[in-house]
Design an enzyme around this catalytic site. Structure first.
Site, PDB file in Angstrom:
ATOM      1  CG  ASP A 135     -12.630   8.411 -44.993  1.00 31.69           C
ATOM      2  OD1 ASP A 135     -12.639   9.419 -45.703  1.00 31.69           O
ATOM      3  OD2 ASP A 135     -11.595   7.789 -44.697  1.00 31.69           O
TER       4      ASP A 135
ATOM      5  N   GLY B 298     -11.421   5.133 -41.199  1.00 35.39           N
ATOM      6  CA  GLY B 298     -11.654   3.759 -40.801  1.00 35.39           C
ATOM      7  C   GLY B 298     -10.342   3.012 -40.640  1.00 35.39           C
ATOM      8  N   GLY B 299     -10.328   2.018 -39.779  1.00 35.69           N
ATOM      9  CA  GLY B 299      -9.122   1.212 -39.578  1.00 35.69           C
ATOM     10  C   GLY B 299      -7.987   1.998 -38.984  1.00 35.69           C
ATOM     11  CG  ASP B 300      -3.242   2.327 -38.332  1.00 35.60           C
ATOM     12  OD1 ASP B 300      -3.094   2.447 -37.104  1.00 35.60           O
ATOM     13  OD2 ASP B 300      -2.420   2.763 -39.160  1.00 35.60           O
TER      14      ASP B 300
ATOM     15  CB  VAL C  82      -0.946   0.002   1.218  1.00 37.06           C
ATOM     16  CG1 VAL C  82      -1.689   1.338   1.307  1.00 37.06           C
ATOM     17  CG2 VAL C  82      -1.939  -1.146   1.130  1.00 37.06           C
TER      18      VAL C  82
ATOM     19  CE  LYS D 185     -10.689   9.263 -51.262  1.00 34.96           C
ATOM     20  NZ  LYS D 185      -9.266   8.873 -51.383  1.00 34.96           N
TER      21      LYS D 185
ATOM     22  N   PRO E 190     -12.597  -0.733 -37.091  1.00 34.07           N
ATOM     23  CG  PRO E 190     -13.297  -2.793 -36.260  1.00 34.07           C
ATOM     24  CD  PRO E 190     -12.358  -1.663 -35.969  1.00 34.07           C
TER      25      PRO E 190
END
Length: 406
Positions: free
Chosen positions: A200, A253-255, A22, A222, A177
């Site tokens: 997007d 979206g995604g990376d 602690v 798109k 995703p």
């Protein structure tokens, strides 16, 4: 009534009576706040010993029991010995010396409380029990529960534009995703600080409903074969908005750096001297198969995987992976070219019986998984009217339905 206030402990001495786990946890937090630690205990646990070892200029250890004189010069006292009686005695000394004291063994008895904290950016929120109003005294579980609910609210994207940097900048946020709860905490925070979101059609678009009033949303999405806002125009929008002093989030979206053209946007910002940062996202190449119960690697089945775009057919490495069945092949943006992709693989010598799958709208409530073979995948996709967005997986790992969602 219990008062809540922030203490500036930087450079100030805090007495820690006790050397157990602690004491170690509290000592680390106090050290992180800049305090100088005076530890008094016959022994210290491993974690506390490590802290004392790495920071000898800001820590002192007196290897004995605590005495009243140890409080001299301290701004705050932590009573965290193994003895309830000793903690009460230290708390009594501190009260007589008019030094605030946290009694780790009995929160009701100290003159200060350790809050349960949660952080979001530069915002630190602490929760304590007002023991003067609580018949049951301090309730750590209730305090922790309230802390967690506040933390969830902050991570959900409370408007934090007041905490934003003064100058304009661009933040590329990988949204994952599609499911909002797969957006990272850092990404959610960036969105909460935004003046404008350039988005997007893919990714967690439902998060836009949580934006504060006045946040501008610019849709540059798109669709297959239809790009109403070309990439150079997207770059211009990001730069122009930031140059107006606005906090700009580019929600993708995604990376951003996995087939997301994020690199081009970073370069455009840097060439215009616009500050830019990237918040990685969970790539759909990895997450969508996982959510569908398709492991890209599986012991005894596949030890590696290859990710490619389906726009231009299969490259040589992708063909090797399929023909030799040496790696799992993951294809993004390949639905419109699925017939030519499978034909190319078969012509190169791939086994038509190779397991394959298509996962549409991964992570969303309308997700659909189509399992087939390399030889039959194109016909099955046409018959079932498979549409983008979808991830194509080819390899033996696509065959085991035992791992699929329940």
């Amino acid at each position: 009534m219990t008062s809540m206030f922030g203490l500036d402990l930087a450079g100030r001495t805090v007495l820690i009576a006790g050397g157990g786990p602690v004491a170690a946890r509290r000592a680390q937090a106090l050290f992180d706040d800049g305090a100088r630690l005076r530890v008094v205990a016959p022994y210290v646990c491993e974690d506390l010993a490590d802290l004392l070892l790495i920071a000898p200029d800001r820590t002192d250890w007196f290897e004995r029991e605590v005495v009243r004189a140890d409080l001299e010069g301290a701004w705050l006292v932590l009573a965290a010995t193994d003895s309830v009686q000793a903690n009460a005695e230290v708390a009594g000394w501190a009260e007589q010396a008019r030094i605030f004291c946290i009694n780790a063994g009995s929160a009701d008895q100290g003159t200060a409380r350790t809050p349960a904290t949660t952080r979001s950016g530069d915002l630190l929120v602490g929760v304590v029990t007002d023991v003067s109003r609580s018949a049951a005294g301090a309730d750590p579980r209730r305090v922790a529960g309230v802390r967690d609910q506040i933390g969830d609210l902050l991570r959900a994207g409370v408007d934090q534009r007041r905490q934003r940097p003064a100058s304009g900048q661009v933040t590329l946020v990988g949204g994952g995703p599609g499911a909002v709860d797969l957006l990272t905490v850092r990404g959610r925070r960036a969105i909460a600080e935004a003046d404008v979101v350039v988005t997007d059609r893919l990714g967690p678009v439902d998060v836009l409903a949580d934006l504060a009033p006045g946040v501008e949303v610019i849709n540059v999405g798109k669709t297959p074969g239809h790009h109403p806002v070309p990439q150079h125009e997207i770059n211009r929008i990001l730069v122009e908005q930031a140059q107006r002093g606005r906090q700009v989030v580019r929600l993708k979206g995604g990376d951003p750096f996995v087939f997301g053209r994020g690199g081009e946007e970073v370069i455009a910002c840097r060439e215009a001297d616009v500050p830019v940062q990237v918040v990685p996202g969970i790539s759909s190449a990895l997450s969508v198969p996982a959510l569908a119960g398709i492991p890209l690697t599986h012991r005894g089945t596949s030890a590696s995987f290859h990710v490619t775009s389906g726009h231009d057919g299969l490259d040589s490495a992708a063909l090797v992976a399929v023909v030799e069945r040496s790696a799992t092949l993951v294809i993004l943006m390949g639905v419109s070219k699925l017939a030519s992709i499978t034909a190319q693989a078969l012509e190169a010598g791939a086994d038509p019986a190779t397991p394959a799958a298509v996962v549409e709208r991964g992570s969303t409530p309308t997700e659909r998984i189509t399992r087939s073979t390399l030889g039959g995948l194109a016909d099955d996709a046409q018959r079932l009217e498979v549409k983008a967005p979808a991830i194509i997986v080819i390899g033996d790992v696509a065959d085991d339905e035992r791992l699929g969602p329940t």
